[in-house]
Design a protein around this motif. Structure first.
Motif, mmCIF file in Angstrom:
data_model
loop_
_atom_site.group_PDB
_atom_site.id
_atom_site.type_symbol
_atom_site.label_atom_id
_atom_site.label_comp_id
_atom_site.label_asym_id
_atom_site.label_seq_id
_atom_site.Cartn_x
_atom_site.Cartn_y
_atom_site.Cartn_z
ATOM 1 N N GLY A 193 0.758 -0.988 -0.029
ATOM 2 C CA GLY A 193 0.066 -0.088 -0.142
ATOM 3 C C GLY A 193 0.806 1.085 0.009
ATOM 4 N N ASN A 194 0.368 2.087 0.952
ATOM 5 C CA ASN A 194 0.890 3.513 0.869
ATOM 6 C C ASN A 194 2.387 3.630 0.945
ATOM 7 N N ASP A 251 -6.349 8.520 -1.189
ATOM 8 C CA ASP A 251 -5.438 8.904 -0.049
ATOM 9 C C ASP A 251 -4.171 9.292 -1.072
ATOM 10 N N LYS A 284 -7.467 -3.979 2.749
ATOM 11 C CA LYS A 284 -7.744 -3.300 4.107
ATOM 12 C C LYS A 284 -8.138 -1.921 3.930
ATOM 13 N N GLU A 285 -7.665 -0.861 3.054
ATOM 14 C CA GLU A 285 -7.830 0.199 2.675
ATOM 15 C C GLU A 285 -9.156 0.570 1.866
ATOM 16 N N ASP A 290 -12.697 1.519 0.735
ATOM 17 C CA ASP A 290 -13.728 2.346 1.277
ATOM 18 C C ASP A 290 -14.967 1.538 0.992
ATOM 19 N N ARG A 310 -2.041 -6.814 2.807
ATOM 20 C CA ARG A 310 -3.223 -5.771 2.836
ATOM 21 C C ARG A 310 -4.489 -6.386 2.805
#
Length: 403
Positions: free
Chosen positions: A21-22, A172, A323-324, A326, A349
Motif C-alpha cells: 500500500g501507501n 489517499d 484493508k484500505e 472504502d 493488505r
C-alpha cells in the motif's frame, strides 16, 4: 538466484504498492529517471501508447495490443498488477518475458537497485523498457500503474495518450475529488501528443481540456467520435465504453498501417492474442461461475449492472477486499438478495474475513466467513444448484487465487 529466488527478493526486499500500500508509493520520479539514465534511456528507443484511467485501462491496453498485432506489428505490452505470474506484466505479442531475462536483469543491476533503494514498480518498469529495446519491438502499449503524473511509466513520450475514465480510487494518494484525480491522470498528457479520453464525463472534461490546451495537445473524446458498431470477444457490456477510446486512439496513431479489418479482428481476438485474464471471465457452468477484477466504486457499479442482466436461480457472492478499501462506498452496490462467502486475499493488505463479514452485515449483506478464497469458492459451489450464479471478486487478489 533462481527465478523464484529472484521474485522473492523483488517482492520482499523492495516496497510494492500491491502488497504494502501507501508505504510503497513515492511521489516523485527521481529514481526512475536515475534508472533510465543508468540503462541508457531505453524509453527513447521505442514508440509507445500510454494508457491511464481508473477503470478499463488494462482491458484497453490489451485491446490496443491485439489490434496492432493483427496489423502485423511486434507489440510490447506492459501492464500491472499480475494475477498468477510476475511475467504477465511484460509481454511481446502475448508471450511473457522469459524467466531467464528476469533473473539476468535483476542480477546485472542488483547493486544499482540496492544503492538507490528502488521500488518494486520502478525496477519493473526499467526491466520492461530494457526488454522492449533488446527485442526490437515496433511499438509498446504502456499501462500506468497508479495515477499518471508521478507514475514511473511517465518518462515516456508516446505517439498517443489514452485516458479511459475517472472514478474514486486511491483517494489517499491521488486526491479526494474527481477533479483532483483527473488532474493526476492528465499528467500523462505530453507536449504536442494527441490525447484520447474514452468517456466524456462532465466533472473531468474541463480538466483534461485545460491540460491538453496547455500542452498544445489535440484532445478527442472517444464516446463522441467512435460509432457503436465495434464488438469485442471480451465479456461484459462495460467493454463498449473501452472500445470507443481504443478505436479513437488507433485512429490517431500515425505511421502505422492499421486497417478496419485489423481493428475488428483485434477486438475479437484479445484473449487469444494477449492472454488477458479476469475481466468478466467465465470459470464454470452448472452453476455459472464468473470472476471480475473490478474493485472500486465505478468499476463495481458497472459489474453489478452486468450481474443484474444475468438469469439464474439463486445468487452466491464470494467477496474479499484490501484493508484500505472504502467499504461504505462499495457495500451499497451489492445485492442483498444473495448468499455471501466472505474471505481474505492472501496478501499483507488483505482485510480479515471476520471483519469484512461484520461490516457487511451492517449493510444487509449476509453470509459466512472462510479462511481462504478457495475455501469460500468451494463452499459456494457446494451450496449452489445447477441454475445458480456464483460471482467472485472485490479485489484483483481474490481473482488471482482462483483462476
Amino acid at each position: 538466484m533462481t527465478y523464484q529466488e529472484t521474485l522473492d527478493w523483488m517482492f520482499s526486499q523492495l516496497p510494492m504498492y500491491q502488497q504494502n500500500g501507501n508505504s510503497a508509493f513515492k511521489a516523485k520520479l527521481d529514481n526512475i529517471y536515475a534508472l533510465s539514465s543508468y540503462l541508457g534511456h531505453p524509453e527513447r528507443k521505442f514508440k509507445s501508447i500510454h494508457v491511464a484511467g481508473t477503470n478499463g485501462k488494462g482491458s484497453s491496453s490489451h485491446m490496443l495490443a491485439s489490434i496492432l498485432q493483427e496489423a502485423g506489428y511486434t507489440v510490447g505490452l506492459y501492464t500491472s498488477p499480475h494475477l498468477k505470474d510476475f511475467r504477465e506484466r511484460i509481454r511481446i505479442n502475448g508471450v511473457p518475458v522469459s524467466e531467464g531475462f528476469v533473473v539476468d536483469f535483476i542480477k546485472d543491476n542488483k547493486l544499482f537497485f540496492e544503492a538507490h533503494s528502488l521500488s518494486f514498480f520502478e525496477m519493473t518498469v526499467g526491466m520492461a523498457f530494457d526488454y522492449f529495446v533488446k527485442e526490437n519491438i515496433d511499438i509498446a502499449i504502456i499501462e500506468v500503474g497508479l495515477g499518471g503524473r508521478l507514475d514511473s511509466t511517465n518518462i515516456i513520450t508516446p505517439e498517443v495518450s489514452l485516458i479511459t475514465n475517472i472514478g474514486y480510487d486511491h483517494v489517499d494518494l491521488l486526491g479526494d475529488t474527481i477533479e483532483k484525480i483527473a488532474f493526476e491522470k492528465a499528467g500523462i498528457i505530453k507536449e504536442g501528443v494527441p490525447v484520447v479520453v474514452s468517456e466524456l464525463q462532465k466533472e473531468t472534461a474541463a480538466v483534461f481540456s485545460t491540460v491538453a490546451h496547455e500542452n498544445n495537445a489535440k484532445i478527442i473524446f472517444g464516446s463522441e467520435v467512435t460509432p457503436g458498431k465495434y464488438k469485442t470477444s471480451l465479456l461484459g457490456n462495460y467493454q463498449s465504453k473501452n472500445i470507443k477510446g481504443v478505436v479513437a486512439a488507433i485512429k490517431e496513431l500515425k505511421g502505422f498501417d492499421v486497417r478496419e479489418s485489423h481493428i475488428k479482428d483485434g477486438l475479437m481476438n484479445v484473449v487469444k492474442n494477449t492472454g488477458l485474464l479476469g475481466r468478466w471471465q467465465l470459470l464454470g457452468s452448472e452453476p455459472t461461475v464468473v470472476c471480475d477484477t473490478a474493485h472500486n466504486t465505478e468499476g463495481l457499479t458497472i459489474v453489478m449492472e452486468q450481474l443484474k442482466q444475468q438469469q439464474y436461480g439463486n445468487l452466491h457472492m464470494v467477496l474479499g477486499f484490501v484493508k484500505e478499501k472504502d467499504l461504505e462506498r462499495v457495500f451499497p452496490l451489492f445485492p442483498k438478495n444473495a448468499t455471501y462467502y466472505f474471505c481474505k486475499p492472501n496478501i499483507l493488505r488483505g482485510l480479515d474475513e471476520s471483519v469484512l463479514k461484520a461490516r457487511a452485515n451492517g449493510f444487509g449483506l449476509v453470509g459466512l466467513s472462510y479462511n481462504s478464497v478457495n475455501e469460500a469458492l468451494e463452499a459456494a459451489k457446494k451450496a449452489a444448484g445447477k441454475d445458480d450464479f456464483i460471482y467472485v471478486g472485490g479485489s484483483t487478489f481474490v481473482v488471482a487465487e482462483i483462476i
